[in-house]
Design an enzyme around this catalytic site. Sequence first.
Site, PDB file in Angstrom:
ATOM      1  CG  HIS A   7      -3.892  -6.083   0.101  1.00 29.85           C
ATOM      2  ND1 HIS A   7      -2.895  -6.842   0.676  1.00 29.85           N
ATOM      3  CD2 HIS A   7      -4.818  -6.969  -0.346  1.00 29.85           C
ATOM      4  CE1 HIS A   7      -3.211  -8.128   0.574  1.00 29.85           C
ATOM      5  NE2 HIS A   7      -4.369  -8.233  -0.047  1.00 29.85           N
ATOM      6  CB  CYS A  35     -16.393   9.291   3.015  1.00 27.98           C
ATOM      7  SG  CYS A  35     -17.754   9.575   4.163  1.00 27.98           S
ATOM      8  CB  VAL A  83      -0.952  -0.007   1.228  1.00 26.80           C
ATOM      9  CG1 VAL A  83      -1.948  -1.164   1.132  1.00 26.80           C
ATOM     10  CG2 VAL A  83      -0.171  -0.080   2.548  1.00 26.80           C
ATOM     11  CG  ASP A  84       5.089   0.563  -0.402  1.00 18.44           C
ATOM     12  OD1 ASP A  84       4.865   0.593  -1.628  1.00 18.44           O
ATOM     13  OD2 ASP A  84       5.812  -0.303   0.131  1.00 18.44           O
TER      14      ASP A  84
HETATM   15  P1  OAD Z   1       4.772 -10.753   4.747  1.00 19.26           P
HETATM   16  O1  OAD Z   1       5.369  -9.964   5.849  1.00 19.26           O
HETATM   17  O2  OAD Z   1       3.773 -11.795   5.100  1.00 19.26           O
HETATM   18  O3  OAD Z   1       5.928 -11.469   3.932  1.00 19.26           O
HETATM   19  C1  OAD Z   1       7.064 -10.758   3.492  1.00 19.26           C
HETATM   20  C2  OAD Z   1       7.922 -11.714   2.696  1.00 19.26           C
HETATM   21  O4  OAD Z   1       8.995 -10.964   2.164  1.00 19.26           O
HETATM   22  C3  OAD Z   1       8.531 -12.857   3.508  1.00 19.26           C
HETATM   23  O5  OAD Z   1       8.309 -14.093   2.821  1.00 19.26           O
HETATM   24  C4  OAD Z   1      10.024 -12.523   3.537  1.00 19.26           C
HETATM   25  O6  OAD Z   1      10.837 -13.695   3.518  1.00 19.26           O
HETATM   26  C5  OAD Z   1      10.172 -11.739   2.255  1.00 19.26           C
HETATM   27  N1  OAD Z   1      11.305 -10.788   2.229  1.00 19.26           N
HETATM   28  C6  OAD Z   1      11.873 -10.098   3.249  1.00 19.26           C
HETATM   29  N2  OAD Z   1      12.838  -9.302   2.809  1.00 19.26           N
HETATM   30  C7  OAD Z   1      12.891  -9.460   1.466  1.00 19.26           C
HETATM   31  C8  OAD Z   1      13.675  -8.883   0.422  1.00 19.26           C
HETATM   32  N3  OAD Z   1      14.622  -7.958   0.667  1.00 19.26           N
HETATM   33  N4  OAD Z   1      13.447  -9.306  -0.843  1.00 19.26           N
HETATM   34  C9  OAD Z   1      12.483 -10.218  -1.124  1.00 19.26           C
HETATM   35  N5  OAD Z   1      11.711 -10.792  -0.179  1.00 19.26           N
HETATM   36  C10 OAD Z   1      11.906 -10.411   1.096  1.00 19.26           C
HETATM   37  O7  OAD Z   1       4.177  -9.706   3.700  1.00 19.26           O
HETATM   38  P2  OAD Z   1       3.109  -9.961   2.533  1.00 19.26           P
HETATM   39  O8  OAD Z   1       3.249 -11.306   1.960  1.00 19.26           O
HETATM   40  O9  OAD Z   1       3.192  -8.785   1.634  1.00 19.26           O
HETATM   41  O10 OAD Z   1      -2.347  -7.161   4.088  1.00 19.26           O
HETATM   42  O11 OAD Z   1       1.757  -9.872   3.359  1.00 19.26           O
HETATM   43  C11 OAD Z   1       0.553  -9.930   2.655  1.00 19.26           C
HETATM   44  C12 OAD Z   1      -0.473  -9.068   3.324  1.00 19.26           C
HETATM   45  O12 OAD Z   1      -0.543  -9.369   4.731  1.00 19.26           O
HETATM   46  C13 OAD Z   1      -0.152  -7.589   3.314  1.00 19.26           C
HETATM   47  O13 OAD Z   1      -0.527  -6.952   2.118  1.00 19.26           O
HETATM   48  C14 OAD Z   1      -0.982  -7.084   4.475  1.00 19.26           C
HETATM   49  C15 OAD Z   1      -0.640  -8.145   5.491  1.00 19.26           C
HETATM   50  O14 OAD Z   1      -1.576  -8.341   6.490  1.00 19.26           O
HETATM   51  C16 OAD Z   1      -3.217  -6.264   4.533  1.00 19.26           C
HETATM   52  O15 OAD Z   1      -2.912  -5.367   5.293  1.00 19.26           O
HETATM   53  C17 OAD Z   1      -4.602  -6.489   4.008  1.00 19.26           C
END
Ligand code: OAD
Length: 251
Positions: free
Chosen positions: A125, A133, A109-110
């Site tokens: 997301h 609103c 979302v960044d």
């Molecule tokens: P996560 O925090 O679940 O996973 C992040 C992933 O990035 C992990 O598998 C890490 O191993 C990997 N990682 C860390 N550093 C990295 C790097 N430098 N290069 C590549 N990979 C790296 O985050 P998301 O999978 O994005 O949703 O989480 C999904 C959703 O859960 C988010 O969008 C958010 C959260 O709750 C909502 O807020 C609706």
Amino acid sequence: MRGGGDVGIPAALVEAVRHCRHACVLTGAGVSAESGVPTFREAATGLWAKYDPLTLATPEAFLEDPALVWRWYNWRREIVAEAEPNPGHHALVRLAELVPRLSLITQNVDGLHQRAGSRDVIEFHGNLFVNRCQVEGAVVTGHAAEIDGVPRCPTCGGHLRPGVVWFGEAIPARALDAAAEACEACDVFFSIGTSALVWPAAGLAAAAKASGAIVVEVNPDETELSGNCDFRLRGKSGRILPELVNCLAPG
Ligand code: OAD
């Protein structure tokens, strides 16, 4: 399954991307980690290790204490406002120039993909910097007056909320449709920097694979998806993606 590891990008993957017609990329928080934006589920540093999503990222939490939710989202906005796109974001901009079509779906979302220069990003997301609103659902831009730490809708006076998808909420229909179309049409699917735990985003790789795409994961760690990937590139996206782009177009 073929792994990349520290030995470079497999030649077969470079060939597949070179000849692909449509690449689809799904990114998660890991892509922004090297920009200093915290991920969610990493044991020591993830946001959900320190904060309870149920008190901050659900519609019920917002009804219960909107000022608390806003403090947390304002803090996250500050982190992102100070962050810059990293080499992984920039490499995806370049990748889009090297293939006939690229669809970029992000769970982030960044807005860092857009700031790097990616266009037509499918925001699965929502976006941290958009306000909606709570009453009317309309997107509200510009400065909004606050009462008790909660910005108000200039039209109806209702609470404004961050324009992100919270737990228990539906993915915006346009993003869902665009992602489904991309997964069906692509011939290479990249899952980058995501734990592949949150649905429906977690199902996109399988949908692409079912439509005949090869699936590539870029992540330093194993994920739920790792066992079902054709190529697994272990490492940070800020290193692996520039390396891939350099293999496609040495420069
Ligand atoms: P996560 O925090 O679940 O996973 C992040 C992933 O990035 C992990 O598998 C890490 O191993 C990997 N990682 C860390 N550093 C990295 C790097 N430098 N290069 C590549 N990979 C790296 O985050 P998301 O999978 O994005 O949703 O989480 C999904 C959703 O859960 C988010 O969008 C958010 C959260 O709750 C909502 O807020 C609706």
